[in-house]
Motif scaffolding. Structure first.
Motif, PDB file in Angstrom:
ATOM      1  N   PRO A  34      46.651  36.369  41.138  1.00  0.00           N
ATOM      2  CA  PRO A  34      47.853  36.191  40.096  1.00  0.00           C
ATOM      3  C   PRO A  34      47.424  36.871  38.745  1.00  0.00           C
ATOM      4  O   PRO A  34      46.047  37.118  38.584  1.00  0.00           O
ATOM      5  N   ALA A  35      48.128  37.224  37.778  1.00  0.00           N
ATOM      6  CA  ALA A  35      47.737  37.522  36.357  1.00  0.00           C
ATOM      7  C   ALA A  35      46.931  36.482  35.965  1.00  0.00           C
ATOM      8  O   ALA A  35      47.318  35.471  35.952  1.00  0.00           O
ATOM      9  N   GLY A  36      45.924  37.178  35.130  1.00  0.00           N
ATOM     10  CA  GLY A  36      45.051  36.405  34.413  1.00  0.00           C
ATOM     11  C   GLY A  36      43.931  35.726  35.105  1.00  0.00           C
ATOM     12  O   GLY A  36      43.054  34.897  34.692  1.00  0.00           O
ATOM     13  N   VAL A  37      43.776  35.765  36.549  1.00  0.00           N
ATOM     14  CA  VAL A  37      42.771  35.118  37.182  1.00  0.00           C
ATOM     15  C   VAL A  37      41.425  35.755  37.142  1.00  0.00           C
ATOM     16  O   VAL A  37      40.353  34.967  37.577  1.00  0.00           O
ATOM     17  N   GLY A  38      41.239  36.753  36.762  1.00  0.00           N
ATOM     18  CA  GLY A  38      39.952  37.462  36.420  1.00  0.00           C
ATOM     19  C   GLY A  38      39.620  38.711  37.408  1.00  0.00           C
ATOM     20  O   GLY A  38      38.468  38.745  37.736  1.00  0.00           O
ATOM     21  N   LYS A  39      40.647  39.420  37.946  1.00  0.00           N
ATOM     22  CA  LYS A  39      40.342  40.470  38.953  1.00  0.00           C
ATOM     23  C   LYS A  39      39.386  41.398  38.145  1.00  0.00           C
ATOM     24  O   LYS A  39      38.404  41.941  39.001  1.00  0.00           O
TER      25      LYS A  39
END
Length: 281
Positions: free
Chosen positions: A26-31
């Motif tokens: 998900p967006a913002g998880v730190g990929k």
């Protein structure tokens, strides 16, 4: 290239030298910050989403890419010539000669990199769609009006071709990251799928890469993990298909646990070990 037999020793050497990975979350998880766990001197980040803020202070190089044509140029420099490519198309011999002349310093720099971190495949497909809409295939031959089916067909062909080309890049480990989308149907059933333009590319990607992982948030639950994508205390990489959370994953190596710590170097080292070898300490 002439047909030849690949010995077991050669196959093992290649397996240890290169892997292709797709990581969704998900967006913002730190990929994007996963690139910090790769050796900076050997890593290049292909930055398609202007998302380098999370890598401030990291010593690796990056290349900003804003168009699909530029992405195809980079893929050609990384992977060389595709012998099956159309002579006038992307990844052909003519294309490789052109980009090698146009970007000699970039070609030398990319040749020295072992890890290619593509951030993100979601934006790559968006750029591919924008490019596809300008091509003749995206317009009806009869009326001259835009043809959405033609644009999506071209998007799928070119994107899949580019991904497969990077998969075959000699001596390179290529890591694609992308957004994971949560979908709830009319029966309130929850599923997770990669967020990409065009369903065909999203369907075929898991079959192209060696490893598929999901980066998400979890809480400890006894000896296991409870998926808590909003407020979870720990990030984990989900690495095996058939996991209890229904998250996209595939482990072609057979070496990874159901979840692993979010350290790409450690995960790649473990995945590249021959089966039956002791796990890295």
């Amino acid at each position: 290239m002439a047909l030849r037999i690949v010995t077991a020793d050669e196959r093992l050497a290649v397996a240890n030298a290169k892997t292709t990975v797709a990581i969704f979350g998900p967006a913002g998880v730190g990929k994007t910050s996963l690139a910090r766990t790769l050796p900076p001197a050997e890593t290049i980040v292909i930055d398609l989403e202007a998302g380098m803020k999370s890598l401030q202070g990291w010593g690796g190089d990056s290349i900003p890419v804003r168009t699909f044509k530029d992405a195809a140029d980079i893929a050609c420099l990384v992977g060389g010539i595709d012998p099956a490519a159309d002579a006038s198309g992307f990844l052909s011999g003519a294309h490789y000669e052109h980009v090698s002349r146009e970007y000699p310093d970039l070609a030398r720099m990319l040749a020295a990199k072992r890890y290619v971190f593509v951030d993100s495949i979601t934006d790559l497909t968006r750029q591919a769609m924008a490019w596809s809409k300008t091509r003749p295939e995206a317009f009806s031959e009869r009326t001259g009006k835009p043809d959405t089916r033609g644009a999506y067909g071209l998007l799928a062909r070119e994107t899949i071709g580019l991904l497969k080309h990077l998969q075959h890049a000699p001596g390179k480990t290529v890591i694609f990251v992308g957004i994971l989308e949560r979908v709830v149907d009319e029966f309130n059933r929850e599923t997770f799928q990669p967020q990409m333009e065009g369903s065909k590319a999203a369907r075929e990607l898991p079959g192209i890469v060696d490893q598929v992982m999901t980066l998400s948030l979890f809480d400890r639950d006894g000896d296991g993990w409870r998926h808590n994508p909003v407020n979870g205390a720990e990030r984990r990489l989900v690495c095996r298909s058939g996991n209890p959370w229904g998250l996209p994953a595939k482990d072609r190596s057979g070496n990874l646990e159901e979840t692993e710590a979010p350290n790409l170097m450690a995960v790649l080292t473990k995945a590249n070990k021959p089966r039956g070898s002791p796990a890295p300490g």
